[in-house]
Scaffold this motif. Structure first.
Motif, PDB file in Angstrom:
ATOM      1  N   HIS A  58       1.134  -1.181  -0.154  1.00  0.00           N
ATOM      2  CA  HIS A  58      -0.198  -0.327  -0.117  1.00  0.00           C
ATOM      3  C   HIS A  58       0.820   1.179  -0.031  1.00  0.00           C
ATOM      4  O   HIS A  58       0.339   2.361  -0.417  1.00  0.00           O
ATOM      5  N   ASP A  59       1.608   1.354   0.307  1.00  0.00           N
ATOM      6  CA  ASP A  59       2.701   2.621   0.721  1.00  0.00           C
ATOM      7  C   ASP A  59       3.810   2.431  -0.063  1.00  0.00           C
ATOM      8  O   ASP A  59       4.752   2.745   0.182  1.00  0.00           O
ATOM      9  N   LYS A  62       5.885   5.567  -1.158  1.00  0.00           N
ATOM     10  CA  LYS A  62       6.176   6.776  -0.830  1.00  0.00           C
ATOM     11  C   LYS A  62       6.579   7.020  -0.946  1.00  0.00           C
ATOM     12  O   LYS A  62       6.781   8.458  -0.214  1.00  0.00           O
ATOM     13  N   HIS A  91       0.634   9.827  -3.308  1.00  0.00           N
ATOM     14  CA  HIS A  91       0.713   7.774  -2.280  1.00  0.00           C
ATOM     15  C   HIS A  91       0.310   7.112  -2.435  1.00  0.00           C
ATOM     16  O   HIS A  91       0.646   6.021  -3.463  1.00  0.00           O
ATOM     17  N   HIS A 117      -6.010   4.169  -0.218  1.00  0.00           N
ATOM     18  CA  HIS A 117      -6.269   3.923   1.139  1.00  0.00           C
ATOM     19  C   HIS A 117      -5.750   5.453   2.553  1.00  0.00           C
ATOM     20  O   HIS A 117      -6.159   4.576   3.234  1.00  0.00           O
ATOM     21  N   THR A 118      -5.496   5.776   1.683  1.00  0.00           N
ATOM     22  CA  THR A 118      -5.039   7.523   2.146  1.00  0.00           C
ATOM     23  C   THR A 118      -7.209   7.934   2.438  1.00  0.00           C
ATOM     24  O   THR A 118      -6.766   8.689   3.993  1.00  0.00           O
ATOM     25  N   ASP A 135      -4.369  -0.348   7.585  1.00  0.00           N
ATOM     26  CA  ASP A 135      -2.907   0.824   7.843  1.00  0.00           C
ATOM     27  C   ASP A 135      -2.545   2.011   9.318  1.00  0.00           C
ATOM     28  O   ASP A 135      -1.699   2.632  10.181  1.00  0.00           O
TER      29      ASP A 135
END
Ligand code: GDP
Ligand code: FE
Ligand code: FE
Length: 198
Positions: A58-59, A62, A91, A117-118, A135
């Protein structure tokens, strides 16, 4: 489907690639999200491999530079309004294009869960909710409220999304930071689950 089916290479090879681009602390977080996502998938009857891979990745983006994100927004003709935001939003929302380019991952459900996801979305699949919540609650996380978030996540994924989004909106407003419109859509769509009876 195993990680290898999704990627065409093994989890070990993926970890080696991630070690090249992420600092140790971020990699540890990604491994924590992988574990938390697998646990939530088991709890809520979702696909553990799919959730684990989405959590691990997921990251991934980043550490891209701002210029790399701005180039991706141009190259893929993404909403130009994205350019007004920063790494926090990019990201995920833009990072999925880097993941596709670097890793050849094509699974639309995994990519979507990483994309949002954020910021979440008003319409989230079980996998989307799992990655979003994992997360926030993975075992390396330590902030006021994380224990409550972990407890809620054992009871209801919708309530966990609602709780996390409310805390994030509160935090951003308290810090005087801009809130991405899609984050507010998520808040409005899930706020009813903050009420005990929902
Ligand atoms: P991380 O990548 O594991 O650190 O976690 P996230 O991807 O969930 O969030 C990254 C950062 O973005 C955090 O500092 C959040 O507080 C912040 N963030 C989440 N939603 C928004 C938003 O709507 N607007 C802005 N400006 N920041 C946000
Ligand atoms: Fe993130
Ligand atoms: Fe994360």
């Amino acid at each position: 489907m195993t990680y290898e089916n999704y990627l065409g290479f093994s989890r070990e090879v993926l970890l080696e690639k991630m070690r090249q681009i992420l600092p140790e602390k971020r990699l540890t977080h990604c491994l924590g999200v992988e574990k938390a996502a697998r646990d939530l998938a088991k709890r809520y009857g979702a696909d553990e491999e799919q959730a684990g891979l989405a959590g691990l990745l997921h990251d991934y983006a980043k550490k891209l530079s701002d210029q790399e994100f701005l180039d991706l927004i141009d190259r893929y003709e993404l909403d130009p309004a994205l350019k007004n935001w920063g790494n926090n939003v990019w990201h995920g929302m833009v990072g999925i294009y880097k993941i596709q380019e670097d890793l050849g991952l094509t699974d639309p459900a995994i990519l979507r869960s990483i994309e949002i996801h954020t910021v979440g979305s008003g319409q989230m699949s079980t996998l989307d909710k799992i990655v979003y919540v994992a997360d926030y609650i993975e075992h390396n996380r330590d902030f006021p409220g994380v224990e409550q978030a972990r407890d809620i996540a054992q009871v209801s994924l919708d309530r966990a999304v609602a709780y996390e989004t409310a805390r994030t909106v509160e935090h951003l407003a308290h810090q005087g930071l801009p809130i991405y419109p899609q984050t507010l859509e998520t808040y409005n769509a899930f706020v009813k689950y903050l009420k005990e009876e929902q």
